[in-house]
Design a protein around this motif. Sequence first.
Motif, mmCIF file in Angstrom:
data_model
loop_
_atom_site.group_PDB
_atom_site.id
_atom_site.type_symbol
_atom_site.label_atom_id
_atom_site.label_comp_id
_atom_site.label_asym_id
_atom_site.label_seq_id
_atom_site.Cartn_x
_atom_site.Cartn_y
_atom_site.Cartn_z
ATOM 1 N N VAL A 1 0.931 -1.254 0.011
ATOM 2 C CA VAL A 1 0.050 -0.116 -0.032
ATOM 3 C C VAL A 1 0.914 1.292 -0.070
ATOM 4 N N LEU A 2 0.554 2.434 -1.028
ATOM 5 C CA LEU A 2 1.112 3.377 -1.043
ATOM 6 C C LEU A 2 0.202 4.352 -0.140
ATOM 7 N N VAL A 3 0.942 5.090 0.954
ATOM 8 C CA VAL A 3 0.191 6.287 1.540
ATOM 9 C C VAL A 3 0.720 7.750 1.143
ATOM 10 N N THR A 4 0.131 8.424 0.444
ATOM 11 C CA THR A 4 0.514 9.735 0.211
ATOM 12 C C THR A 4 0.447 10.716 1.312
ATOM 13 N N GLY A 5 1.440 11.641 1.804
ATOM 14 C CA GLY A 5 1.258 12.111 2.982
ATOM 15 C C GLY A 5 1.354 11.293 4.387
ATOM 16 N N GLY A 6 2.070 10.256 4.120
ATOM 17 C CA GLY A 6 1.939 9.035 4.992
ATOM 18 C C GLY A 6 2.858 9.393 6.278
ATOM 19 N N ALA A 7 3.427 10.504 6.443
ATOM 20 C CA ALA A 7 4.253 10.805 7.661
ATOM 21 C C ALA A 7 3.425 12.173 8.441
ATOM 22 N N GLY A 8 2.222 12.360 7.685
ATOM 23 C CA GLY A 8 1.371 13.399 8.347
ATOM 24 C C GLY A 8 0.408 12.754 9.693
ATOM 25 N N PHE A 9 -0.294 13.673 10.008
ATOM 26 C CA PHE A 9 -1.163 13.203 11.211
ATOM 27 C C PHE A 9 -2.019 12.021 10.791
ATOM 28 N N ILE A 10 -2.923 12.079 9.860
ATOM 29 C CA ILE A 10 -3.672 10.691 9.464
ATOM 30 C C ILE A 10 -2.897 9.790 8.684
ATOM 31 N N GLY A 11 -1.894 10.074 7.755
ATOM 32 C CA GLY A 11 -1.541 9.352 7.133
ATOM 33 C C GLY A 11 -0.673 8.396 7.941
ATOM 34 N N SER A 12 0.239 8.896 9.054
ATOM 35 C CA SER A 12 0.818 8.109 9.972
ATOM 36 C C SER A 12 -0.073 7.072 10.731
ATOM 37 N N VAL B 1 -11.170 15.524 12.229
ATOM 38 C CA VAL B 1 -10.350 14.351 12.759
ATOM 39 C C VAL B 1 -9.553 15.093 13.710
ATOM 40 N N PHE B 2 -9.510 14.248 14.825
ATOM 41 C CA PHE B 2 -8.430 14.838 15.985
ATOM 42 C C PHE B 2 -7.702 13.397 16.638
ATOM 43 N N VAL C 1 -9.029 9.967 15.327
ATOM 44 C CA VAL C 1 -8.207 9.494 14.305
ATOM 45 C C VAL C 1 -7.888 8.090 14.090
ATOM 46 N N GLU C 2 -7.579 7.316 15.121
ATOM 47 C CA GLU C 2 -7.760 5.898 14.955
ATOM 48 C C GLU C 2 -8.849 5.177 14.525
ATOM 49 N N SER C 3 -10.064 5.812 14.704
ATOM 50 C CA SER C 3 -11.446 5.329 14.181
ATOM 51 C C SER C 3 -11.231 5.251 12.758
ATOM 52 N N VAL C 4 -10.951 6.681 12.188
ATOM 53 C CA VAL C 4 -10.662 6.948 10.719
ATOM 54 C C VAL C 4 -9.652 6.064 10.129
ATOM 55 N N ALA C 5 -8.496 5.875 10.708
ATOM 56 C CA ALA C 5 -7.344 5.050 10.336
ATOM 57 C C ALA C 5 -8.021 3.470 10.041
ATOM 58 N N GLU C 6 -8.959 2.833 11.115
ATOM 59 C CA GLU C 6 -9.400 1.713 11.152
ATOM 60 C C GLU C 6 -10.260 1.432 9.756
ATOM 61 N N LEU D 1 -15.641 10.374 21.831
ATOM 62 C CA LEU D 1 -15.038 11.678 21.894
ATOM 63 C C LEU D 1 -14.242 11.514 23.223
ATOM 64 N N ALA D 2 -14.694 11.377 24.457
ATOM 65 C CA ALA D 2 -14.061 11.487 25.625
ATOM 66 C C ALA D 2 -13.055 10.782 25.989
ATOM 67 N N GLU D 3 -12.890 9.339 25.151
ATOM 68 C CA GLU D 3 -11.868 8.251 25.218
ATOM 69 C C GLU D 3 -10.836 8.950 24.279
ATOM 70 N N GLY D 4 -11.187 9.340 23.111
ATOM 71 C CA GLY D 4 -10.225 10.060 22.085
ATOM 72 C C GLY D 4 -9.354 11.236 22.854
#
Length: 331
Positions: free
Chosen positions: A23-34, A191-192, A234-239, A314-317
Amino acid sequence: MPAEASAGTAPTLRHPLDRPLRVLVTGGAGFIGSAVCRVLARRPGTEIVALDDFSSSDPANLSGVPATLIEGSVLDEPLLAQSMAGVDAVVHLAAIASVQESLDRPLEVHRVNVTGTLTVLEAARAAGLVHTVIASSSSVYGSGPELPKHEGLRPRTESPYGATKLAAESYALTWQRSYGLPVLAFRFFNVFGPRQNAGAAYPAVVPAFLERTLDGGAVTIFGTGEQSRDFTYVESVAEVIADAVVRRVAHDEPVDLGFGVRTSLLELVHELATALGRPIDIEFAPARTGDILHSQAEGRRLAELFPGLRPIPLAEGLRATIEWMHGEGER
């Protein structure tokens, strides 16, 4: 009520591959990408290539992640073609993600967000119709009164940033219809989480609030504080993105990636105060041009495509983000 899905908008589920993914991730070292790279790395055998120009990211975000890191821009066509070689999917997250920056530098933001996306789409097409997941934004809806937002609403962009995201997703979906490129365009909702850059020129609200409160200062709210957002950890988004890549999900229409929980900025400050165990002072400033008043996803299409989804509250995140920021201060 939300508009019913029109004919021809059913999702496409390609057969999962019987071998490990590359898999290629552009912006892979960014907040969401990482975060996406970290989630993908948990899947045995997955090979990850992260492409990033580090204009708004940090290679340290990928510390401990078994990824091949390539420094460069999605606007560099030869480098992008080289990075795309042999991949099974591309997650395109490289962008300038700031409303204010788009107001200050509209041509540059267009070049990165729109021309950059088109360059990725062409590289994916040339590499053999590589499954492509791209990041759009809830900003395409503008500040229309209807809530929750859903994909059947007519877009109404109110900032150059929103316009670039609408253009990018339109190109992606058109490449699917014109060339058969399998595409999934997610509209992100606020996203946070850990590794979000509080030191950016125009930081997002959660890291900006957290940096001020952890330093003992007052938070600044632009406007009344009654404006609301569908904050998404962000973890939810990444999943979700990782699952889309593994199952090779494509769709003929955009998909809102938000979970339908609307929180005002005043409520966010209260949640932060609860997590920190102390009150937080607030300073008010005039509302900013281009800011959306309310944002909330309906989430029906997302739930249909990802029925096992269990988003982090939200509270857990916020607690996890605070713990990470405390850890950053100790290093």
